[in-house]
Design a protein around this motif. Structure first.
Motif, short mmCIF file in Angstrom:
data_model
loop_
_atom_site.label_atom_id
_atom_site.label_comp_id
_atom_site.label_asym_id
_atom_site.label_seq_id
_atom_site.Cartn_x
_atom_site.Cartn_y
_atom_site.Cartn_z
N HIS A 209 62.59 42.17 16.37
CA HIS A 209 61.90 43.38 16.00
C HIS A 209 60.86 43.63 16.54
O HIS A 209 60.55 44.85 17.16
N LEU A 210 60.03 42.80 16.87
CA LEU A 210 58.69 43.00 17.77
C LEU A 210 59.08 43.29 19.06
O LEU A 210 58.35 44.23 19.60
N ALA A 211 60.05 42.71 19.50
CA ALA A 211 60.35 43.04 21.07
C ALA A 211 60.78 44.52 21.21
O ALA A 211 60.26 45.45 22.07
N SER A 212 61.74 44.84 20.06
CA SER A 212 62.14 46.56 20.07
C SER A 212 60.98 47.33 19.82
O SER A 212 61.03 48.36 20.31
N PHE A 213 60.08 46.91 18.93
CA PHE A 213 58.88 47.75 18.57
C PHE A 213 58.14 47.79 19.92
O PHE A 213 57.57 49.03 20.38
N ASP B 110 51.34 58.03 13.83
CA ASP B 110 52.33 57.88 14.80
C ASP B 110 52.94 56.57 14.86
O ASP B 110 54.04 55.94 15.13
N LEU B 111 51.91 55.62 14.89
CA LEU B 111 51.98 54.13 15.16
C LEU B 111 52.65 53.54 13.83
O LEU B 111 53.67 52.77 14.02
N LYS B 112 52.17 54.10 12.78
CA LYS B 112 52.93 53.47 11.47
C LYS B 112 54.33 53.96 11.31
O LYS B 112 55.18 53.18 11.17
N THR B 113 54.57 55.16 11.73
CA THR B 113 56.10 55.72 11.63
C THR B 113 57.02 55.00 12.90
O THR B 113 58.01 54.48 12.40
N LEU B 114 56.65 54.85 14.14
CA LEU B 114 57.04 53.93 14.94
C LEU B 114 57.26 52.70 14.54
O LEU B 114 58.39 51.94 14.70
N ALA B 115 56.22 51.88 13.87
CA ALA B 115 56.40 50.50 13.38
C ALA B 115 57.36 50.42 12.29
O ALA B 115 58.39 49.56 12.35
N ALA B 116 57.54 51.38 11.47
CA ALA B 116 58.20 51.30 10.13
C ALA B 116 59.96 51.61 10.92
O ALA B 116 60.67 50.96 10.13
N GLN B 117 59.99 52.32 11.76
CA GLN B 117 61.53 52.37 12.33
C GLN B 117 61.92 51.01 13.00
O GLN B 117 63.04 50.75 12.98
N HIS B 118 60.89 50.27 13.13
CA HIS B 118 61.50 48.80 13.72
C HIS B 118 61.08 47.45 12.65
O HIS B 118 61.32 46.38 13.04
N GLY B 119 61.04 47.94 11.45
CA GLY B 119 60.55 46.87 10.26
C GLY B 119 59.47 46.31 10.39
O GLY B 119 59.05 44.98 10.20
N ILE B 120 58.38 47.00 11.33
CA ILE B 120 57.10 46.18 11.55
C ILE B 120 55.96 46.70 10.64
O ILE B 120 55.76 47.84 10.36
N HIS B 121 55.16 45.60 10.05
CA HIS B 121 53.92 46.16 9.46
C HIS B 121 52.94 46.16 10.39
O HIS B 121 52.79 45.64 11.46
N VAL B 122 51.77 47.03 10.02
CA VAL B 122 50.45 47.42 11.05
C VAL B 122 49.38 46.78 10.04
O VAL B 122 49.11 47.24 9.04
N LEU B 123 48.66 45.93 10.64
CA LEU B 123 47.39 45.36 9.97
C LEU B 123 46.03 45.80 10.66
O LEU B 123 45.97 45.70 11.88
N ASP B 124 45.23 46.46 9.91
CA ASP B 124 44.07 46.69 10.35
C ASP B 124 42.91 45.81 9.57
O ASP B 124 42.55 46.02 8.47
N ALA B 125 42.78 44.57 10.39
CA ALA B 125 42.00 43.76 9.64
C ALA B 125 40.52 44.04 9.41
O ALA B 125 40.04 43.75 8.36
#
Length: 119
Positions: A37-41, A89-104
């Protein structure tokens, strides 16, 4: 120039901020190949915002020093161009690949399902 650092997480089981922070800490120095999933993202990410500076030149730092590995990818955006539209745009792209986005730093985890978790 300043940077905005976010993390892409292939961690569907992680659903809150504390878990996400611990997950990044545990997996940041992984030497493993990136998860599927991370590779495709990542492929879609650099196609959307190439590292060559085209399409807005959003990267503060390219991925030479922080390539995707295991289930985590550190992304260093140029703060001067990082805005709400880019984040969406980043969150949408991530969601398409099942990826969460963390802003620590901002203490928010954007989940792949479109929701978010905060402190």
């Amino acid at each position: 120039m300043s940077e905005a650092i976010l993390f892409a997480l292939d961690a569907p089981h992680v659903t809150d901020l504390a878990e996400a922070l611990a997950f990044v800490e545990e997996n940041t120095d992984s030497q493993a190949a990136p998860s599927a999933h991370l590779a495709s993202f990542f492929a879609a990410l650099v196609q959307t915002w190439p590292e060559d500076g085209s399409n807005g030149g959003v990267w503060h730092e390219d991925f030479t020093h922080n390539p995707p590995s295991g289930p985590v990818l550190e992304m260093c955006f140029e703060l001067s161009v990082f805005d709400e539209a880019l984040l969406e745009d980043l969150k949408t792209l991530a969601a398409q690949h099942g990826i969460h986005v963390l802003d620590a730093e901002g203490e928010v985890l954007y989940l792949a399902d479109g929701s978010k978790a905060t402190a």
